[in-house]
Design an enzyme around this catalytic site. Sequence first.
Site, PDB file in Angstrom:
ATOM      1  CE1 TYR A  35       1.054  -0.121   4.420  1.00 21.59           C
ATOM      2  CE2 TYR A  35      -0.061   1.990   4.332  1.00 21.59           C
ATOM      3  CZ  TYR A  35       0.766   1.112   4.988  1.00 21.59           C
ATOM      4  OH  TYR A  35       1.326   1.464   6.180  1.00 21.59           O
ATOM      5  CE  LYS A 158       3.076   3.428   3.184  1.00 18.57           C
ATOM      6  NZ  LYS A 158       3.098   3.542   4.625  1.00 18.57           N
ATOM      7  CD  GLU A 190       9.727   1.951  10.729  1.00 17.43           C
ATOM      8  OE1 GLU A 190       9.560   2.932   9.995  1.00 17.43           O
ATOM      9  OE2 GLU A 190       9.607   0.772  10.331  1.00 17.43           O
TER      10      GLU A 190
HETATM   11  N1  PLP Z   1       7.224   3.983   9.259  1.00 22.54           N
HETATM   12  C1  PLP Z   1       6.081   3.270   9.247  1.00 22.54           C
HETATM   13  C2  PLP Z   1       6.086   1.898   9.863  1.00 22.54           C
HETATM   14  C3  PLP Z   1       4.918   3.801   8.678  1.00 22.54           C
HETATM   15  O1  PLP Z   1       3.783   3.085   8.657  1.00 22.54           O
HETATM   16  C4  PLP Z   1       4.952   5.112   8.139  1.00 22.54           C
HETATM   17  C5  PLP Z   1       3.773   5.730   7.536  1.00 22.54           C
HETATM   18  O2  PLP Z   1       2.674   5.291   7.664  1.00 22.54           O
HETATM   19  C6  PLP Z   1       6.158   5.827   8.182  1.00 22.54           C
HETATM   20  C7  PLP Z   1       7.278   5.221   8.736  1.00 22.54           C
HETATM   21  C8  PLP Z   1       6.254   7.208   7.620  1.00 22.54           C
HETATM   22  O3  PLP Z   1       6.311   7.199   6.219  1.00 22.54           O
HETATM   23  P1  PLP Z   1       5.837   8.436   5.339  1.00 22.54           P
HETATM   24  O4  PLP Z   1       6.592   9.632   5.818  1.00 22.54           O
HETATM   25  O5  PLP Z   1       6.192   8.054   3.960  1.00 22.54           O
HETATM   26  O6  PLP Z   1       4.361   8.595   5.568  1.00 22.54           O
END
Ligand code: PLP
Length: 298
Positions: A35, A158, A190
Site C-alpha cells: 500500500y 510497505k 522507527e
Molecule cells: N514507518 C512506518 C512503519 C509507517 O507506517 C509510516 C507511515 O505510515 C512511516 C514510517 C512514515 O512514512 P511516510 O513519511 O512516507 O508517511
Amino acid sequence: MTNMSQVYLNGEFLPPDQARVSVFDRGFIFGDGIYEVIPVFGGRLFRLPQHLARLEASLAAIRLHNPHTAQEWSGIFTRLLAQEPRADRDTETGTGDHSIYLQVTRGVAARDHAFPQNVTPTVFAYAQPLKYSPPEQLAQGVAAVTTEDIRWSRCDIKSIALLANALLRQQAIEQGAAEAILVRDGVVTEGAASNIFIVKKNRLLTAPKGTYILPGITRDLVVEIAGANDIACDELPVSIEALHAADEVWMTSSTKEILPITRIDGHPVGKGTPGPMHARLFALYKEYKQAFIRGKVD
Ligand code: PLP
C-alpha cells in the site's frame, strides 16, 4: 464510510458500498499486498514521484508487477480527487487537504501459499480528507512508549500486513500514548506508523535506511530540508540510551507531518515541551509545503 465519494477498484469508480472484493483475494487471506498513502496539499499530490518509486520498490520486493504506469496512477488519483469537495483549496488550516490510500494485492486465487499463475492483481484506491493532528498536540507534543520491535525483518516493504504495527500502536494507546517507539536489540528503529528523529545539541539523528525501517517520504524530506539549511543531520543507529537522553524527539509521517514527542515512558523529553529545533524545522517544512502548493517546488 457510505457517504465517502467513489472509490477506485480494478478499473472502475464506484460508491464504496458497491465495491466488492472476493473473499479469496490474497490480500484478505494472506495480507499479500502493498500500500501507499500520499498526502494532497492544495490539490497537488505531495512528493508523488517519491511515493510511486517506493511503491515500485515494494512491489518489486514481493515480486508483483506494477499494474500501472505513473501516468495511469496519476489519472486515477486525479479523478478520485476531482469528486472531493474543495480538494483544490489552498488554505492555511488544511481545509481541502486530502490523502490518497492505494493498495495492490496479488489477486484472487484458491488458497495456497505459493504464488498463483496468471492472476490479475487487485487494485484499490480512495481519497479522503486529511485529518491533521489537533493543534494542542503540536503545541504540547504527544506521549510515546518504547516497545520491542516484534515485526519481521523486511520493514522497508510497505506491506498491507500490519498486524504487528496495529498491536504495537494499540499497546501505546492503552498506555495513554500516541505512538510506540520500536526498539530492536537496543536500537531505535522507527514508530509503529512513523519514523523517529532525535535532537541532541542541535544535531538531528535518525535511523539509517535498511531493512528494519520504512524509508519514510517525510523522513527523507526532513533530512533534505536539514541539509539545505545547514542543520547537522546524521543517519546513524539511535541507541535507546540516546533516545532517553535526547533534547527533543519527533515522529514523522505523511499525515502526522513532524510531531514532537514530549514524554517517553512517562518521563519528559528534554524540558517536556516541543523544542526550538522542532519549531525551526517545522517552520521550514511549512514553508516548503506552501511553496509546493503555489507550484514553486515540485
Ligand atoms: N514507518 C512506518 C512503519 C509507517 O507506517 C509510516 C507511515 O505510515 C512511516 C514510517 C512514515 O512514512 P511516510 O513519511 O512516507 O508517511
